[in-house]
Design a protein around this motif. Structure first.
Motif, short mmCIF file in Angstrom:
data_model
loop_
_atom_site.label_atom_id
_atom_site.label_comp_id
_atom_site.label_asym_id
_atom_site.label_seq_id
_atom_site.Cartn_x
_atom_site.Cartn_y
_atom_site.Cartn_z
N ILE A 63 0.85 -1.09 0.21
CA ILE A 63 0.15 0.06 0.16
C ILE A 63 0.95 1.40 -0.02
O ILE A 63 1.86 1.24 0.58
N LEU B 178 0.45 5.00 1.03
CA LEU B 178 -0.41 6.19 1.98
C LEU B 178 0.30 7.00 1.80
O LEU B 178 -0.28 8.94 1.48
N PHE C 117 2.47 0.04 4.85
CA PHE C 117 1.84 0.80 5.50
C PHE C 117 2.35 1.75 6.61
O PHE C 117 2.12 2.80 6.27
N ILE C 118 3.45 1.20 6.89
CA ILE C 118 4.21 2.23 8.42
C ILE C 118 5.05 2.84 7.36
O ILE C 118 5.35 3.78 7.85
N ALA C 119 6.05 2.53 6.71
CA ALA C 119 6.79 2.74 5.48
C ALA C 119 6.65 4.12 4.67
O ALA C 119 6.49 4.77 5.07
N LEU D 296 2.98 5.67 5.23
CA LEU D 296 2.54 6.31 6.07
C LEU D 296 4.29 7.85 6.88
O LEU D 296 3.67 8.69 6.72
N ALA D 297 5.08 7.31 7.41
CA ALA D 297 6.02 8.33 8.49
C ALA D 297 6.39 8.69 6.45
O ALA D 297 6.58 9.92 6.39
N THR D 298 6.66 8.09 5.42
CA THR D 298 6.95 8.64 3.94
C THR D 298 6.33 9.76 3.34
O THR D 298 6.26 10.78 3.35
N LEU E 58 4.35 11.49 6.09
CA LEU E 58 4.88 12.84 6.99
C LEU E 58 6.33 13.81 6.09
O LEU E 58 5.95 14.83 6.00
N LEU F 82 -6.35 7.55 0.37
CA LEU F 82 -8.02 6.97 0.72
C LEU F 82 -9.09 6.88 -0.66
O LEU F 82 -8.76 5.95 -1.15
N ILE G 93 -6.87 4.74 -3.16
CA ILE G 93 -7.34 3.47 -2.31
C ILE G 93 -8.68 2.31 -3.04
O ILE G 93 -9.05 1.40 -3.76
#
Ligand SMILES: Nc1ncnc2c1ncn2[C@@H]1O[C@H](COP(=O)(O)OP(=O)(O)OP(=O)(O)O)[C@@H](O)[C@H]1O
Ligand SMILES: Nc1ncnc2c1ncn2[C@@H]1O[C@H](COP(=O)(O)OP(=O)(O)OP(=O)(O)O)[C@@H](O)[C@H]1O
Ligand SMILES: [Mg+2]
Ligand SMILES: [Mg+2]
Lengths: 299, 334, 501, 327
Positions: free
Chosen positions: D71, D73, D124-126, D128-130, D132, D249, D252
């Motif tokens: 994913i 984000l 998802f986390i990777a 999410l961080a990028t 930001l 979103l 997605i």
């Protein structure tokens, strides 16, 4: 070259709102809606949900629907230029509300009819001027900024910071965003008060954050208005009440009730009257001296 | 740590670093300690009871929501609707004790209802999410996206978008009160975490949750009621979001349907991931989630207290999240 | 010498899986690699192909030292591998799976037509006429195994590795596979063949390498090693004879516990009737794709039955979910342990007690003491080789995983146990143990429905065998009439269409 | 005859979902055309296409990422940052703006690829961080406010002009979709991407270069987000560091409504486009509906309606798929 507005009994009017996630915007929308209803006009309302790009698309869909006039509360100065130009090209006059567009790219009286509203920089400046006059030795300031990148946040910061710097003797010890929100404003204030216990002024870019800051002060065992002066912009009823209670020291009004003035201006334009490039919405100023008296009129 | 929370064993080029071996089992804990150490040295006035108080009260809602999220994620799902459910519950509560639905005759009763009804409603919405996932086999991210979009709208429609300002000591006890000197919301957080931890560790349903996330087909063939387990976790997530919504509005003495819980889903998911629960399911590390939430809160506090401007703070926050997860994974391997 | 692996060591989290193991394979030679479950065979292979990195040792291919960092590299160097747990992309079509990573191209684009034709052609050599455009997930384990084999043999490799390729094949398929291996050998290709069925090893392999506890303990020409010696090297001790174990007395007078009458669903199961009596092992035989697995799933409530009735102790039952069947005392050891069996990240303990959970419950809480006691008992009883019950099951060798799954159901103390290929991947030592165990339980009153592709196993253990063909039960053979010839005759009774050879 | 029908052959439940989304799109267009004046006016169609081409672009990248089982984000933040970079570079040359924006997107994609494949952090986390980090970088570069593009270098042509009567952004999106379709359906790499989504470990064992392919997919998603950022800057005349919120979103949802499973291993480029257009159409319809004055003017009802619409689409899709599987 500016599109004309024919005189008719009733109009199909577009109102492109930028967002509706705070009480101020909601008050503005309600005011527009109420006025349109009063006049018996058909209102095409769109909500850009905080996206300048979507707002342009919204304006385009209004143009497609053939509205007579468009009220636009531009989210941002530059990205809304294409919307203003598209309306002009389609022969639909545009009236800007509460924020303007980049004057180097579009001009009142040429590309759009006029801008009705106040000046965010001026608001910040008025807060600073009050503080300079009434500081009483308080000089360490925590600033709670609006949403990063939004024009009211940028301008309210600019107006305040410049005036405060020019005055000398003040120090902004911390300046962080509280997203115009009460909860976030409170959390940020809590953290900043911990790191800067010597701060004695909190300047919030809107009422919601100011209320959050008051909660943070009380939780930290400080007395708002005495230990720390709280300053705010917007001047909603809750904030003016807080001025009356002595919790907020001063608040600059930024009146969201645009409806009457907006439609009045539009009708004047339809009659062919000359409209000033900037129709100023008079904003009040509340502090201990007048808050109690003005409370009933606050929005 | 229970054995069901077994480590992932993907290997990368960074494996084998002796430095990381020292990190021991709880990588997140190490990241947490490092942050504390950094703050003690750098941040002014960090070592004080009030700092602890500020951070604990601020992290409480994230922890509460992230606990439910951990369970959902353990089944291989995700719940994007938590923020919107917070808004719904946060909007309902004041309407109840301010007499918007029916006149308040007995304030104590009204306040009690203001605690119960919103949480139950949020739980029902959670069940709705679960039903979409189980009955219609809709993918969790999309199933909960429905309420992510519509849920806040529902809360706004209920309140007409208006801010509800109130003052009600009984109701606000949940956020402002203290139990044995500890803020009520912190106590609430601790109780919820303890219950969830015990559930994962000791109960049958806890194991069933993990089995469903680990291999759904196999779980069904061992007689685990897969659908019921999923309904359960989405309901719990909804209930906990409801509780968190109450805490937020009580703390602010105001309910703003537009903003309550905004962005909470990402904070909660980040806490779960930083805490070492794989988003693919089959694991539930509640203590890790708590630590993950603490790390995120502390990062936020550190950046704020040290005056890092928002734009730069975003970049730093991103780097720290990646680093924390990375350390956590390395440590977990050894 | 084509391949030479020397002094290979490998430890997982400190536990040694290989200790200075070695393996040598000559050109155009079929090398048998044998050993007990957990001896380290699969690990040795995965080190060769670059799935795992070795801790120590050297690998030389064609005399040149090599060091593959990932399977792509070993594949490029001419090594084709069929891994123990069938590795195919389930949602991709059969044709795509066969050609993945070396698709036929035209102008840089995939030549779908050529791919389809090629796939159909290779599968035809395996007597498999299937729609190669369908996703492999739609086929059963045996078909998937054949596709994996087809993929490997068409890679033009110098060395083909087969890790238990026959465990889900029936005799007919095995014969086809052996013919393929002989063809490979004739064209100069070497083969490493891992398996637990001794007869197969003797039938096809030239040489044998035996492993025990992570070490290479013997190497020899196949012909020079007697079965007895082979087993002794493997186990480190003598093997109790693999004798017929069926109940002595006739079981036909015992009450029927489970009866399936004219069951059907979809096209896979058309009309199946069978019975399982109290205390008997009832066999279910059939060719690949005859519908045995599907029948088992119907009984168990895993799939919906559309026609027919199921009776437990004479009462008609309609299980909508496995949970209902389990509550009635039925257990199912499924055929595909990776997909339907293990929960990979959970520990051995939790995997083993998953079906038992409701009975371990005390006010919603798991009775940990009883759980530990049961787990310890079965680890001992089945000789499961593991570091501790806390180890994630995915770290176990294939055969040991299978034992855990068997224990999962034995622990529930079922009245009817359906076992679908119960000894798949289980070494010869443990196999007779497991069959004996089932026999013992049957003698105590358990009813077993045993699906097996190994006729030998059915002959040894079953009291009675029902034969399926093309989704219908076509024969029931009593113990006294049971023979390989009888079974084969019944199974061939009605060949699936398009496969009349 | 069979050969002609082949493209329409329904083989899997995914096909059903894809067919469903196209039918839903047609249905919605029909609804709009019957209910509103001017709905099918060229003005509305062209401005609809011009605006939504940005979303189409990020949805395409997202489709590839989701097909691998991942994913992304970060697309919204990436587009925002890229729009700033493009705006800052646009005075030099229109191409500088275009390439600069895409390079910014590629840079985020490369970081995503590195964190996911080398540091082994879940997508998802990777991302999410990028996300930001991309917003932060955009704000820093822009000094917290929108940056005007140059109106002299011809840069705005990319967003505001037409070619053969169609908006240039729409042509860009169309070209990207044709390329995406070629890659996924016709090139071996497309099969590899699908196989990786089916199971990374398995794909690795089958000899695919998993890490490199995954990194490539995130790179592509970044580049497409960067391109969307360029279109954003060119279309609205400004680099906007705060734009793009919620785009991920939207993307997605478009991909999923287009019948792609988030678990990876299957997906379609064409249906993703239909999914993006379908969801975008809802906004357009809501604007027209407001013009009729039937639904209350509040924006809140709109989100309720959007949520309900999404619900109806996915529930119908799920039912169709179940029916097909049952058959
Ligand atoms: N990824 C892993 N992590 C930890 N231990 C492992 C791992 N893979 C294998 N092992 C251990 O290494 C040993 C050898 O396993 P391996 O799979 O090579 O056995 P095998 O000879 O192939 O057995 P079988 O006949 O059952 O397939 C076993 O004890 C197993 O538990
Ligand atoms: N040779 C084949 N040709 C076509 N289809 C096959 C073949 N072999 C297996 N299949 C597929 O397998 C399905 C039946 O599988 P099922 O698992 O019920 O059979 P089974 O008897 O249990 O097989 P196995 O012995 O492999 O377990 C068939 O419907 C078909 O799709
Ligand atoms: Mg093995
Ligand atoms: Mg079978």
């Amino acid at each position: 070259e500016l599109p004309k507005l024919a005189q008719k009994d009733t109009y199909k009017v577009g109102f492109a709102q930028t967002e509706s996630n705070n009480p101020w915007r909601i008050a503005q929308t309600n005011s527009m809606k109420a006025e349109a209803e009063k006049l018996g006009f058909q209102l095409v309302y769109t909500d850009a949900a905080g996206s300048a790009a979507k707002q342009v698309a919204d304006v385009n869909s209004m143009i497609a629907q053939g509205v007579d006039v468009i009220f636009l509360a531009p989210r941002e100065e530059k990205p809304l230029i294409p919307a203003v130009m598209a309306a002009k090209k389609a022969g639909i006059p545009v009236i800007l509300l509460d924020r303007s567009v980049d004057p180097s790219l579009a001009k009142a009286g040429e590309d759009y009819v006029t801008f009705i509203g106040s000046d965010f920089i001026e608001e910040g400046k008025r807060v600073a001027e009050w503080l300079i006059k009434n500081a009483n030795g308080k000089s360490k300031i925590i600033e709670l900024e609006g949403t990063t990148g939004s024009s009211p946040a940028n301008d309210r910061k600019k107006g305040f910071d410049e005036a405060i710097k020019a005055a000398g003797g003040f120090e902004i010890v911390a300046s962080q965003t509280g997203d115009f929100a009460r909860d976030k404003g409170r959390q940020v204030a809590e953290a900043l008060l911990q790191a800067h216990p010597d701060a004695d002024v909190i300047y919030a870019h809107n009422d919601e954050m100011a209320m959050g800051a008051i909660a943070a002060l009380e939780a930290a065992g400080k007395v708002p208005g005495k230990d720390v002066l709280v300053l705010s912009i917007d001047g909603g009823k809750e904030a003016v009440q807080a001025v009356v209670d002595g919790k907020i020291a001063a608040v600059v009004e930024c009146n969201p009730r645009f409806g009457p003035k907006a439609f009045e201006t539009m009708l004047r334009y339809a009659k062919g009257e000359a409209i000033d490039p900037w129709v100023i919405n008079e904003d009040k100023f509340y502090d201990a001296s007048n808050a109690a008296a003005e409370l009933a009129d606050a929005y | 740590m229970t054995t069901i929370e077994t480590p992932a064993s993907r290997s990368g080029p960074f494996s084998g670093g002796r430095l990381f071996t020292l990190a021991g089992r709880y990588g997140t804990f190490v990241a947490f300690l490092a942050l504390i150490l950094f703050n003690v040295i750098v941040t002014p006035n960090f070592l004080s009871l009030q700092t602890l108080n500020v951070n604990l009260t601020q992290v409480a809602t994230i922890v509460i929501v992230a606990t439910g999220m951990t369970l959902v994620i353990a089944t291989g799902g995700i719940d994007l609707s938590v923020g919107s459910l917070m808004a719904i519950s946060g909007a309902l509560a004041p309407m109840i004790f301010m007499g918007r639905f029916w006149p308040v005759e007995n304030m104590a009763l009204a306040v009690a209802l203001a605690f119960v009804i919103p949480v139950v409603v949020a739980g029902l919405f959670g069940l709705f999410n679960g039903a979409l996932v189980t009955r219609f086999s809709i993918q969790p991210i999309i199933a909960t996206l429905v309420l992510f979009i519509a849920g806040r709208g529902i809360a706004q429609v209920m309140t007409n978008g208006n801010l509800q300002v109130f003052k009600n000591e009984g109701f606000q006890f949940i956020a402002m009160g203290r139990i044995a000197g500890i803020p009520a919301q912190v106590v609430l957080m601790a109780v919820i975490v303890a219950l969830a931890w015990a559930m994962v560790r000791y109960t049958v349903i806890g194991r069933q949750i993990i089995a469903v996330g680990g291999n759904e087909k196999a779980a069904r063939l061992t007689g685990i009621p897969v659908k019921r387990v999923k309904l359960f976790v989405y309901m719990v997530s909804g209930l906990l979001a409801g509780v968190a919504g109450l805490v937020v509005v009580a703390r602010n003495a105001a309910s703003d349907a537009n903003l309550v819980g905004l962005g909470m889903e990402l904070d909660a998911i980040a806490a779960v991931a930083v805490g070492g629960t794989l988003l693919t399911g089959g694991r539930a590390n509640i203590i890790g989630t708590v630590l993950g939430a603490f790390v995120i809160q502390l990062v936020r506090y550190t950046l704020l207290a040290n005056g890092v401007p928002d734009a730069a703070a975003l970049v730093v926050k991103a780097a720290l999240i990646v680093l924390a997860v990375f350390i956590q994974q390395r440590a977990d391997k050894h | 010498m084509l391949l030479s692996m020397q002094g290979i060591s490998k430890a997982f989290a400190g536990v040694a899986a290989l200790r200075s193991a070695s393996l040598e394979v000559g050109r155009a030679e079929v090398m048998a690699l044998v050993g007990q479950n957990g001896a380290g065979k699969s690990t040795l292979i995965k080190i060769l192909t670059g799935v795992y990195r070795r801790d120590e040792g050297t690998i030389a291919l064609d005399g040149r030292e090599v060091d593959f960092a990932m399977p792509a590299e070993s594949q490029a160097a001419g090594i084709a591998t069929i891994y123990q747990e069938i590795n195919l992309a389930p949602q991709r079509s059969v044709a795509e799976n066969i050609y993945l990573s070396r698709e036929p191209r035209r102008f840089g684009m995939i030549d779908h037509a050529a791919m389809r034709r090629g796939a159909e052609a290779v599968l035809a050599t395996f007597n498999l006429a299937i729609d190669v455009d369908r996703p492999v997930a739609r086929f059963d384990a045996a078909t998937r195994q054949m596709v994996a084999i087809a993929r490997a043999v068409t890679q033009n490799a110098r060395l083909v590795i087969m890790d238990e390729p026959t465990s889900s094949l029936d005799e007919r398929e095995v014969a086809v596979l052996f013919e393929t291996i002989r063809t490979l050998k004739r064209s100069g290709v070497s083969v490493i063949f891992i398996g637990h069925r001794l007869d197969e090893l003797y039938a096809i392999c030239d040489r044998v390498t035996i492993m025990r506890d992570g070490q290479t303990v013997a190497k020899s020409a196949m012909a020079d090693m007697s079965k007895m010696d082979l087993v002794r090297h493997m186990l480190g001790k003598e093997l109790a004879a693999f004798q017929a174990m069926a109940a002595d007395g006739a079981t036909s007078d015992r009450p029927v516990r489970l009866a399936v009458e004219k069951a059907g669903a979809g096209v896979r199961v058309r009309d199946v009737s069978l019975t399982v009596r109290e205390g008997e092992i009832s066999g279910l035989a059939g060719l690949l794709g005859s519908g045995r697995t599907e029948t088992a799933r119907l009984i168990f409530g895993a799939d919906r039955m559309e026609r027919g009735t199921i009776r437990m102790d004479g009462k008609a039952r309609d299980y909508r979910e496995p949970a209902a069947a389990i509550a009635d005392g039925i257990g199912l050891v499924s055929e595909d342990r990776k997909v339907d069996g293990i929960v990979p990240d959970m520990s051995i303990r939790e995997n083993m007690t998953l079906a038992l959970l409701p009975k371990l419950r005390k006010a919603g809480i798991v009775d940990r003491a009883r759980q530990d006691e049961i787990v310890a008992r079965y680890i001992r009883a089945l000789g499961i080789k593991c570091a501790s019950p806390d180890q994630p099951i995915k770290e176990l060798s294939g055969g040991n995983q299978q034992k855990v799954l068997l224990a999962r159901w034995l622990a529930t103390d079922p009245r009817v146990l359906i076992v679908d290929e119960p000894t798949r991947g289980i070494d010869i030592g443990a196999k007779s143990e497991i069959l004996k165990l089932l026999r013992g339980l049957a003698d105590e009153g358990l009813s077993v429905l045993m699906i097996s592709s190994e006729l030998e196993e059915l002959l040894a253990a079953a009291d009675r065998v029902t034969v399926l063909s093309d989704g219908s039960s076509v024969a029931e053979i009593a113990r006294k009439d049971l023979s390989e010839a009888a079974l084969l005759a019944a199974m061939a009774h009605q060949m699936p269409q398009g496969e009349t050879a | 005859m069979q050969a002609i029908l082949r493209p329409f052959a329904i083989k899997s439940s995914g096909d059903i979902a894809r067919l469903g989304v196209i039918l839903a799109l047609l249905g919605l267009i029909l609804f709009g055309a019957l209910r509103y004046d001017y709905f099918l006016s060229p003005y509305n169609i062209l401005s609809f296409l011009r605006y939504n081409s940005m979303f189409a672009l990020i949805a395409l990248g997202m489709a590839f990422v989701i097909i691998t089982g991942g994913i992304d984000l970060s697309v919204g933040g990436t587009a925002a940052m890229a729009s700033v970079v493009a705006a800052l570079l646009s005075p030099h040359h229109w191409a500088a703006g275009l390439l600069g924006g895409m390079a910014a997107g590629l840079a985020v994609g490369a970081v995503n690829g590195f964190i996911i494949t080398k540091m082994r952090i879940q997508p998802f986390i990777a991302t999410l961080a990028t996300m930001l980090a991309a917003y932060g970088t955009g704000l820093l570069l822009a000094g917290n406010q929108s940056v005007s593009v140059s109106y002299d270098s011809g840069f705005t042509v990319i967003g505001q002009d037409d070619f053969l009567g169609f908006p240039i952004p729409a042509w860009i999106a169309l070209a990207a979709y044709v390329a995406g379709w070629l890659v996924l359906e016709k090139l071996p790499i497309g099969r590899h991407i699908l196989a990786i989504g089916d199971g990374e470990a398995t794909a690795g064992l089958m000899g695919l270069k998993v890490e490199r392919t995954l990194a490539g997919v995130y790179l592509a998603s970044g580049a497409l987000a960067g391109l969307a950022g360029v279109v954003l800057a060119a279309q609205f005349g400004a680099g906007q560091p705060t734009e793009g919120v919620g785009w991920e979103l939207f993307a997605i949802a478009s991909v999923v409504v287009g019948g792609t499973l988030l678990t990876g291993g299957a997906g379609s480029v064409g249906a993703t486009l239909a999914g993006a257009l379908l969801l975008a159409m809802v906004f357009n319809i809501l604007n027209f509906e407001n013009g009729l004055g039937w639904i209350s003017l509040s924006a809140y009802w709109q989100s309720v309606i959007r949520g309900a619409f999404l619900l109806v689409v996915v529930v119908l899709q799920a039912k169709l798929m179940k029916k097909h599987e049952g058959a």
